[in-house]
Design a protein around this motif. Structure first.
Motif, PDB file in Angstrom:
ATOM      1  N   MET A   1       0.824  -1.199   0.000  1.00 20.80           N
ATOM      2  CA  MET A   1       0.000   0.000   0.000  1.00 20.80           C
ATOM      3  C   MET A   1       0.858   1.249   0.000  1.00 20.80           C
ATOM      4  SD  MET A   1      -3.260  -1.051   2.311  1.00 20.80           S
ATOM      5  CE  MET A   1      -3.236   0.343   3.324  1.00 20.80           C
ATOM      6  N   VAL A   2       2.078   1.178   0.572  1.00 20.15           N
ATOM      7  CA  VAL A   2       2.950   2.357   0.563  1.00 20.15           C
ATOM      8  C   VAL A   2       3.264   2.778  -0.864  1.00 20.15           C
ATOM      9  CG1 VAL A   2       5.302   3.095   1.103  1.00 20.15           C
ATOM     10  CG2 VAL A   2       3.972   1.965   2.809  1.00 20.15           C
ATOM     11  N   TRP A   3       3.330   1.804  -1.779  1.00 16.92           N
ATOM     12  CA  TRP A   3       3.560   2.178  -3.178  1.00 16.92           C
ATOM     13  C   TRP A   3       2.260   2.529  -3.880  1.00 16.92           C
ATOM     14  CZ3 TRP A   3       6.876   3.448  -6.931  1.00 16.92           C
ATOM     15  CH2 TRP A   3       6.448   3.319  -8.230  1.00 16.92           C
ATOM     16  N   LEU A   4       1.225   1.670  -3.704  1.00 15.74           N
ATOM     17  CA  LEU A   4       0.036   1.834  -4.524  1.00 15.74           C
ATOM     18  C   LEU A   4      -0.716   3.114  -4.209  1.00 15.74           C
ATOM     19  CD1 LEU A   4      -1.452  -1.757  -4.656  1.00 15.74           C
ATOM     20  CD2 LEU A   4      -0.395  -0.493  -6.492  1.00 15.74           C
ATOM     21  N   PHE A   5      -0.668   3.564  -2.948  1.00  9.32           N
ATOM     22  CA  PHE A   5      -1.463   4.741  -2.603  1.00  9.32           C
ATOM     23  C   PHE A   5      -0.591   5.927  -2.230  1.00  9.32           C
ATOM     24  CE2 PHE A   5      -5.363   2.837  -3.225  1.00  9.32           C
ATOM     25  CZ  PHE A   5      -5.330   1.560  -2.736  1.00  9.32           C
ATOM     26  N   ASN A   6       0.604   5.972  -2.737  1.00  6.08           N
ATOM     27  CA  ASN A   6       1.508   7.086  -2.487  1.00  6.08           C
ATOM     28  C   ASN A   6       1.213   8.175  -3.505  1.00  6.08           C
ATOM     29  OD1 ASN A   6       3.668   8.679  -1.950  1.00  6.08           O
ATOM     30  ND2 ASN A   6       5.161   7.032  -2.008  1.00  6.08           N
TER      31      ASN A   6
END
Lengths: 554, 394
Positions: free
Chosen positions: A233-238
């Motif tokens: 999620m740190v990548w997908l919703f950054n």
């Protein structure tokens, strides 16, 4: 017998997936009222019960006749430890029994709650992020047509024009400021006959692919499901990352390729990794800094003939680190023949030769088709780029002030030296923990580079989720401090940049000091990450006596 | 159904490809209009593949997809919502659901999601067809011939070029009386905005003489403005093309050095040529004069080092008027030069102050830059040597 905390205690394990290693032993405090509960320690056996697999581990202490005595807090390991110590103190005062305590991990009947959910949580996340990106692309279309400030990046228009030129048979370098390989323009050729948003959808799709690759790498290294999902999620919703893809920058494709190379290396698919590496260096020059760590990690000690290399599990990060004997050893130097043979093993040679030849073939093909234009714009421009216009780098003002005079070789060397030294030290220290090495290398590379633009940040954002499970940086307060300091320094720089560019004030000195502050914040973040990282090599080392056998093989 | 819709749009797109190829052919084969030399000094961005759509294709596109656009949305969105709700309830309830059914539901959901995306893509597709060929008999851009002969912009050579070598066309043949030539009343110039991106606005008044109003109707005339930009500023050719598409100018070109990135002491000067069609909305109250308002967006280059601000001065533009008319016996275009008939010419110089680097800062900046780089690298080296191998058991 009194059990002290933190002493290793043997326990019987019936479950293969148990994760209780290293956990301090618990004791039971009998509950006062319910009948049938144990009164003395003889009747008590410690039982760990996992009640829910997917939502986290909940610990219970039960007596042997199954009445719950105490529930510990779920998530915070520090609180758990304090509770355990409190319990121990209370039991010690009332110690009665003499038989040892057994810890039996069991899995209760309730944790078969949602088997499908665990597998599909990632699918739901991917779906939501796909919806978000599709919405942003369509919103970008609307903003382009209705507002003065465009959502689409200028680079996307450059790509589209170059692709249109290529599809009509001309050179993409007729479009000024096109500074990439012709392959990227070739990828975007459907922009002219299919739909002009094709490129953006392609980049967003590779964005999602990066998320899936991150999840895969973390699973391969044995990270528990929940941590995997949070890291993805740190990548997908950054916000930095989804705007980059939807605005039309080609960085997500490069990031996807680099992660795929890491996966191939972990699965011992050497030829595939080499081919993709040659391709990615052709597209963007910066992955050349990863060449040396990859060569170092392909050490013969990690590979057994005929078998896949064993990967070190995440759960072993707390145990005492094994002395890394695959590192550079002084005794090797004494016998230079041994040293040479350990450098030039067949794996490293194969990787080097294949990636080098792929790079040369692709460059040669493009040179054959497009001539010196291609070399000047796509390769030499990036290598010798000195842009005096203001950017995040600390060198911009220095370059601007010296632009009328040419730079002497000494000056060029001095400006290149910090970058070079830092890269070498980081490589030789951390090469065996490959994703971490890539991350710190990229962060240092971007921080010391002569030109820094916002799209370079994606290069290390794609590697950040890969190191988070090993990092002991808590979000409160050190993690948040890092994030806010980094973003604050950026916003501070942007404020001065706005004053210079849109208000026309002469704030060069202040802008330069803001870029010094930005460098300081980058270094602060980098140092914190290095200090709080549990170094964990990717590959397990084989025993030393197998080394000679393997060397003979190679 | 979604795939059907997508194929429909793809067919519409296919229809556009022959026109794109035709456009590219005309660009390549036509030497007169939109000449593109490949030498850097005369590189000119003349045509962008996007332009006004052809009428026939627009009708075809609309007819095939108008019912889809209005009604196709409803069932797809309904299906989407349905599947989404189903999946959420399955996941929430926590019942042991057969994995195959769940899998199938999710696949359907994704398929309809793709269908929705394709619909939306079709709705926002801009047809890429060819432009109207508005070229005349001669050169499209007047100053092109200057750059064919000369490499860079030098004022004296350019003035000589303007005075002698511009083809004035049929005006001499037509025996146009001197009084009926349009005269320039006034030119007001102003620099609007702040910072590195400003607009050079010019307000030009042209007086049309009495009889010539009948002979040369204003609608068929174009005002051509040739700006010689000083070396501290540049105009973005792509921005100008964007403005041409939006209809602000009829045509625009940047000739000369079009490198957008060099600072001013490394770059050569460029010339901007703007064509504005005169329309009836430009007539003033007196019905004799026309007013043309132009805004040319300009960007400042990085100035040579100085003491705070460096001045960029703009000269006077060269103004022409090209009128094309169809008479009984002949048709063509005729070029007037109006700078010679100046009646009221206000010559206040327009000055732009660009911030520049200060020479005295050189020593301090270089020293501190390198010092900070060295210190940071030493910090990183020391941390990585002494602080690695720390486990989480702190």
């Amino acid at each position: 017998m009194v059990i002290f905390p933190n002493s290793p205690l043997s326990y019987s394990t019936s479950n293969k997936n148990n994760r209780w290693e290293g956990f301090p032993p618990l004791v039971c405090r009998p509950k006062p009222n319910p009948s049938g509960c144990a009164k003395t320690r003889e009747d008590i056996s410690l039982v760990f019960t996992k009640t829910s697999e997917s939502w986290g581990e909940r610990y219970q202490i039960r007596t042997s006749n199954d009445c719950t005595v105490h529930k510990l807090s779920k998530y915070n390991s520090l609180k758990r430890r304090q509770e355990v110590q409190r319990l121990l103190r209370s039991v010690r005062t009332s110690a009665v029994a003499s038989d040892p305590i057994r810890i039996i991990p069991t899995i209760s009947a309730q944790n078969t709650r949602l088997p499908a959910f665990r597998i599909y949580f990632l699918a739901v996340l991917t779906y939501l992020s796909a919806i978000l990106r599709a919405f942003l692309i369509i919103y970008g279309e609307w903003q382009d047509t209705h507002m003065e400030v465009r959502y689409t990046d200028v680079d996307y228009l450059v790509f589209s024009d170059a692709a249109a030129l290529m599809s009509s048979g001309k050179s993409p370098y007729d479009r000024s400021t096109y500074r990439y390989s012709p392959l990227i323009a070739a990828l975007l050729m459907p922009n002219s006959f299919l739909h002009h948003l094709w490129g953006k959808f392609l980049f967003s799709a590779s964005d999602l692919l990066v998320g899936l690759f991150i999840h895969k790498i973390l699973k391969l290294r044995g990270v528990p499901e929940k941590l995997c999902t949070y890291s993805t999620m740190v990548w997908l919703f950054n916000p930095f990352t989804f705007t980059i893809g939807t605005r039309g920058n080609c960085e997500p494709i490069v990031c996807a390729m680099i992660l795929w190379i890491i996966i191939c290396l972990m699965n011992d698919q050497l030829v595939q990794a080499a081919v993709w590496y040659g391709l990615v260096v052709h597209l963007r020059i910066y992955p050349i800094i990863y060449a040396l760590p990859i060569i170092l990690v392909l050490h013969p000690l990690h590979f057994q003939p005929g078998k896949k290399p064993a990967l070190v599990d995440w759960s072993s990060r707390k145990s005492k680190p094994i002395q890394d004997s695959s590192n550079f050893r002084i005794t090797d130097l004494q016998c230079s023949w041994v040293f040479l043979t350990s450098i030039f093993t067949w794996r490293r040679l194969v990787f080097g030769l294949i990636s080098g030849s792929i790079f040369l073939i692709l460059t040669g093909l493009c040179f054959y088709f497009y001539g010196w234009d291609f070399l000047d714009e796509a390769l030499l421009y990036h290598l010798t780029r000195t842009d005096p216009r203001h950017n995040f780098s600390i060198y911009f003002y220095h370059i601007y002030l010296h632009y009328e005079q040419e730079f002497s070789s000494l000056e060029k060397l001095i400006s290149f030296l910090p970058q070079f030294v830092v890269q070498l030290v980081l490589i030789f220290r951390f090469a065996n923990d490959l994703p971490f090495c890539f991350f710190v290398q990229t962060l240092a590379f971007v921080a010391f580079n002569k030109v820094i633009t916002a799209q370079y940040f994606v290069w290390f954002f794609c590697l950040l989720p890969l190191i988070l499970p090993w990092s002991s940086l808590k979000l409160k307060w050190k993690g948040l401090a890092c994030i806010f300091l980094w973003m604050g320094a950026q916003i501070h720089w942007l404020m001065w940049g706005y004053l210079l560019e849109f208000r026309g004030k002469n704030v060069f000195i202040q802008l330069w000091m803001a870029s010094l502050l930005f460098l300081a914040s980058n270094i602060y973040v980098l140092l914190n990450i290095i200090r709080n990282h549990a170094y964990c090599p990717v590959f397990k080392q084989l025993k030393h006596e197998n080394l000679n056998k393997i060397m003979k093989h190679d | 159904m979604a795939s059907l819709i997508f194929c429909c749009r793809l067919l519409a797109a296919q229809k556009r490809i022959p026109s794109l190829e035709k456009m590219i052919e005309t660009t390549r084969s036509d030497p007169g209009c939109g000449l593109r030399n490949t030498t850097p000094a005369t590189r000119q961005y003349s045509r962008h593949p996007k332009g006004t759509p052809e009428l026939r294709e627009k009708l075809f596109y609309n007819a095939s997809t108008v019912w889809v656009d209005s009604f196709g949305w409803i069932p797809i969105i309904a299906l989407q919502l349905n599947y989404f709700i189903k999946i959420v309830t399955i996941l929430k309830s926590g019942k042991k659901y057969a994995m195959e059914v769940l899998h199938f539901q999710i696949q359907l959901h994704l398929a309809t999601a793709f269908g929705l995306i394709f619909l939306v893509m079709g709705g926002t597709a801009i047809p890429t067809t060819n432009e109207e060929q508005t070229c005349c008999g001669g050169e499209k851009y007047l100053t092109n011939t200057y750059f064919i002969k000369h490499d860079s912009l030098i004022d004296s050579q350019f003035e000589e070029f303007i005075a002698n070598e511009i083809p004035l066309g049929l005006c001499k043949v037509l025996q146009v009386e001197p009084q009926s030539v349009p005269t320039l009343l006034s030119v007001h110039r102003n620099l609007i905005g702040e910072g590195s991106h400003r607009q050079l606005s010019s307000s030009i008044r042209i007086k049309m003489q009495g009889e010539s109003k009948f002979k040369l109707p204003a609608q068929s005339c174009q005002v051509i403005i040739v700006e010689r930009l000083p070396s501290g500023v540049f105009a973005d050719p792509f921005e100008l093309q964007h403005l041409v598409q939006r209809g602000v100018f009829t045509d625009a070109a940047v000739l000369g050095d079009t490198n957008l990135e060099l600072p001013s002491f490394r770059s050569n000067r460029s010339v901007v040529e703007l064509h504005v069609q005169m329309g009836s909305n430009m007539l003033l109250e007196s019905k004799d004069a026309l007013e043309v308002n132009l805004g040319l967006p300009l960007h400042a280059r990085y100035a040579p080092l100085g003491h705070g601000f460096s001045k960029v001065e703009f000269g006077q533009p060269d103004l022409f008027m090209r009128c094309s008319f169809k008479g009984k016996a002949f048709s063509g275009s005729c070029l007037f030069m109006t700078t010679n008939h100046i009646v009221d010419y206000k010559a206040i110089p327009v000055v732009w102050e660009v911030p520049c680097g200060i020479k005295e800062h050189v020593g301090v900046v270089s020293a501190v830059t390198f010092l900070s780089a060295m210190m940071s690298s030493l910090l990183i080296v020391s941390t990585s040597m002494y602080h690695s191998h720390i486990t989480l058991l702190q």
